[in-house]
Enzyme design. Structure first.
Site, PDB file in Angstrom:
ATOM      1  N   ARG A   6      -7.933  -2.327  18.507  1.00 48.36           N
ATOM      2  CA  ARG A   6      -7.370  -3.440  19.293  1.00 48.36           C
ATOM      3  C   ARG A   6      -7.159  -4.682  18.452  1.00 48.36           C
ATOM      4  O   ARG A   6      -7.931  -4.937  17.541  1.00 48.36           O
ATOM      5  CB  ARG A   6      -8.360  -3.887  20.387  1.00 48.36           C
ATOM      6  CG  ARG A   6      -8.766  -2.872  21.324  1.00 48.36           C
ATOM      7  CD  ARG A   6      -9.369  -3.540  22.556  1.00 48.36           C
ATOM      8  NE  ARG A   6      -9.858  -2.453  23.372  1.00 48.36           N
ATOM      9  CZ  ARG A   6     -11.127  -2.104  23.451  1.00 48.36           C
ATOM     10  NH1 ARG A   6     -12.046  -2.812  22.831  1.00 48.36           N
ATOM     11  NH2 ARG A   6     -11.467  -1.077  24.181  1.00 48.36           N
TER      12      ARG A   6
ATOM     13  N   ARG B 134     -27.254   7.009  13.942  1.00 45.92           N
ATOM     14  CA  ARG B 134     -27.407   5.803  14.765  1.00 45.92           C
ATOM     15  C   ARG B 134     -28.822   5.675  15.301  1.00 45.92           C
ATOM     16  O   ARG B 134     -29.589   6.631  15.313  1.00 45.92           O
ATOM     17  CB  ARG B 134     -26.386   5.765  15.893  1.00 45.92           C
ATOM     18  CG  ARG B 134     -26.326   6.988  16.761  1.00 45.92           C
ATOM     19  CD  ARG B 134     -25.100   6.931  17.717  1.00 45.92           C
ATOM     20  NE  ARG B 134     -24.892   8.233  18.305  1.00 45.92           N
ATOM     21  CZ  ARG B 134     -23.786   8.631  18.932  1.00 45.92           C
ATOM     22  NH1 ARG B 134     -22.771   7.815  19.073  1.00 45.92           N
ATOM     23  NH2 ARG B 134     -23.676   9.832  19.428  1.00 45.92           N
TER      24      ARG B 134
ATOM     25  N   GLU C 110     -31.003   9.199  15.333  1.00 47.45           N
ATOM     26  CA  GLU C 110     -30.250  10.448  15.463  1.00 47.45           C
ATOM     27  C   GLU C 110     -29.892  11.017  14.102  1.00 47.45           C
ATOM     28  O   GLU C 110     -29.233  10.347  13.308  1.00 47.45           O
ATOM     29  CB  GLU C 110     -28.911  10.169  16.180  1.00 47.45           C
ATOM     30  CG  GLU C 110     -29.026  10.224  17.666  1.00 47.45           C
ATOM     31  CD  GLU C 110     -27.657  10.091  18.337  1.00 47.45           C
ATOM     32  OE1 GLU C 110     -27.590   9.344  19.307  1.00 47.45           O
ATOM     33  OE2 GLU C 110     -26.674  10.726  17.880  1.00 47.45           O
TER      34      GLU C 110
HETATM   35  N1  UDP Z   1     -16.748   6.996  14.394  1.00 50.69           N
HETATM   36  C1  UDP Z   1     -16.804   6.382  13.164  1.00 50.69           C
HETATM   37  N2  UDP Z   1     -17.608   5.305  13.006  1.00 50.69           N
HETATM   38  C2  UDP Z   1     -18.387   4.814  14.015  1.00 50.69           C
HETATM   39  C3  UDP Z   1     -18.318   5.447  15.273  1.00 50.69           C
HETATM   40  C4  UDP Z   1     -17.502   6.543  15.417  1.00 50.69           C
HETATM   41  O1  UDP Z   1     -16.134   6.791  12.230  1.00 50.69           O
HETATM   42  O2  UDP Z   1     -19.121   3.845  13.780  1.00 50.69           O
HETATM   43  C5  UDP Z   1     -15.869   8.181  14.532  1.00 50.69           C
HETATM   44  C6  UDP Z   1     -16.549   9.453  14.080  1.00 50.69           C
HETATM   45  O3  UDP Z   1     -15.578  10.282  13.465  1.00 50.69           O
HETATM   46  C7  UDP Z   1     -17.020  10.070  15.352  1.00 50.69           C
HETATM   47  C8  UDP Z   1     -15.912   9.698  16.317  1.00 50.69           C
HETATM   48  O4  UDP Z   1     -15.502   8.391  15.893  1.00 50.69           O
HETATM   49  O5  UDP Z   1     -17.190  11.460  15.253  1.00 50.69           O
HETATM   50  C9  UDP Z   1     -16.304   9.666  17.775  1.00 50.69           C
HETATM   51  O6  UDP Z   1     -17.425   8.832  17.943  1.00 50.69           O
HETATM   52  P1  UDP Z   1     -18.183   8.661  19.324  1.00 50.69           P
HETATM   53  O7  UDP Z   1     -19.178   7.580  19.152  1.00 50.69           O
HETATM   54  O8  UDP Z   1     -17.166   8.556  20.399  1.00 50.69           O
HETATM   55  O9  UDP Z   1     -18.903  10.074  19.454  1.00 50.69           O
HETATM   56  P2  UDP Z   1     -20.096  10.572  20.392  1.00 50.69           P
HETATM   57  O10 UDP Z   1     -20.628   9.390  21.116  1.00 50.69           O
HETATM   58  O11 UDP Z   1     -19.481  11.624  21.268  1.00 50.69           O
HETATM   59  O12 UDP Z   1     -21.069  11.132  19.427  1.00 50.69           O
END
Ligand code: UDP
Length: 367
Positions: free
Chosen positions: A175, A279, A299
């Protein structure tokens, strides 16, 4: 026959399916091999904090029908997901927005941010992104990719970004406003009291047997069952006879700290490759908890091996092709239906799971 449906797995898909079938007068039995209901949205209340035991779940959808549906089973708070990304000692807002760009380049206006991104992507000459790396680079340029995407993605998926499908990164909005809301969806929140209560309500009045393995159960009680809804791994169902599908698993290190606020946010992503976890979740912040202590989960992402809990299907070409073959087998089944993230080998969010379960019920109604 004692049951119209044996529902294997008490996660969100199985619970919605069973609830709807019961409403239609079908006799359902739900089994789950784990000692609790809820699959991966299970929350354990620990001294007043709902701990998302299998990873953070934030409900979000743009589908009013699904929002109204889930609101029958819980009241939602007004939590808005605004994760922080930490790269070494630098902190950035997610998703990629003006706050992120301003911090990264010291700029102020959307035009300045666009100019920088534009100049970074021009040289790359990517026409049609073929993989996650190309998709990310052509969206945000090299700086954001290298600091906030590459390391995180490779940790999460255990694969080079060139070997991952581009749709994964499309989940993340981009965005040019100062807006840290991670999702674009109209409706968002956390169910007050946790997700397990939703599953309890969905399964109210339905027989549930925990700690029950499907294959053992059917070997002994197969004649009681008319049809089966199977939400486990489709390749495991067939004893991996066509090959093993790849999944990612996650390990959580849960810690209690004697502080009321450990990291100031529910979600902090560690985007550099060198930090071993992806994270840290501080659970109390999902529900604005006021406890004098806190609970966090680190995690760690890992490749799935037999016996681990599967979390994410790895939807690259190779696995999708193998899944197609399993689907071919599944199409030949008269009594078995596959559903959910594992049964359909699909990176579904919770709202899409509910939608898919409701659609399946509709489809079966007319049969
Ligand atoms: N992603 C990233 N950096 C971040 C957060 C997400 O590159 O700080 C990318 C990464 O490829 C990840 C995807 O965005 O697999 C989807 O992230 P999301 O947090 O939506 O995944 P979930 O919560 O399902 O684990």
């Amino acid at each position: 026959m004692k049951y119209d449906y044996l529902i294997v797995g008490s996660g969100l898909y199985g619970a919605v399916f069973s609830h709807e079938m019961k409403k239609m007068g079908k006799r359902c039995l739900v089994i789950d091999k784990r000692p609790h209901i809820g699959g991966n949205i299970y929350c354990e209340n620990i001294n007043g904090i709902n701990v998302h035991k299998y990873g953070a779940h934030i409900f979000h959808t743009s589908n009013k029908k699904i929002w109204d549906y889930i609101n029958q089973f819980a009241e939602f708070n007004n939590y808005i997901n605004s994760p922080i990304a930490r790269y070494k000692d630098e902190l950035y807002n997610l998703p990629f927005n003006m706050n992120t760009f301003s911090k990264m380049w010291g700029i102020v206006t959307p035009q300045e941010a666009k100019n920088i991104i534009q100049s970074q992507i021009e040289d790359l000459n990517i026409m049609e992104p073929k993989n996650l790396e190309e998709q990310a680079l052509s969206l945000v340029g090299k700086d954001v990719y290298e600091k906030l995407i590459k390391g995180y993605t490779e940790k999460q998926w255990g694969r080079d970004c060139k070997e991952l499908p581009s749709f994964i990164i499309k989940r993340l909005p981009l965005r040019f406003t100062y807006d840290n809301n991670y999702f674009n969806d109209k409706y968002q929140g956390i169910p007050i009291g946790g997700y397990t209560k939703i599953i309890e309500k969905l399964l109210e009045g339905t027989e549930v047997r925990l700690g029950t393995d499907y294959h053992n159960f059917v070997a002994q009680n197969g004649d009681m069952i008319q049809r089966v809804l199977y939400t486990g791994m489709i390749d495991e169902f067939y004893d991996y006879k066509l090959g093993v599908l790849e999944y990612r698993s996650v390990r959580f290190e849960q810690e209690t700290h004697e502080t009321d606020n450990y990291q100031g946010n529910a979600v902090v992503n560690y985007t550099e490759r060198e930090v071993p976890y992806t994270r840290i979740i501080e659970h109390k912040h999902f529900e604005y908890g006021k406890q004098p202590f806190t609970i966090i989960s680190k995690e760690y992402s890992s490749e799935w091996h037999k016996g681990d809990e599967p979390y994410y299907p790895v939807n690259n070409e190779k696995n999708n092709a193998l899944y197609e073959k399993y689907q071919e087998l599944a199409r030949g089944e008269k009594r078995i239906i596959f559903g959910g993230r594992l049964g359909n080998y699909k990176y579904y969010d919770m709202d899409k799971i509910i939608e898919a379960a409701l659609d399946k019920v509709e489809e079966l109604k007319v049969q």
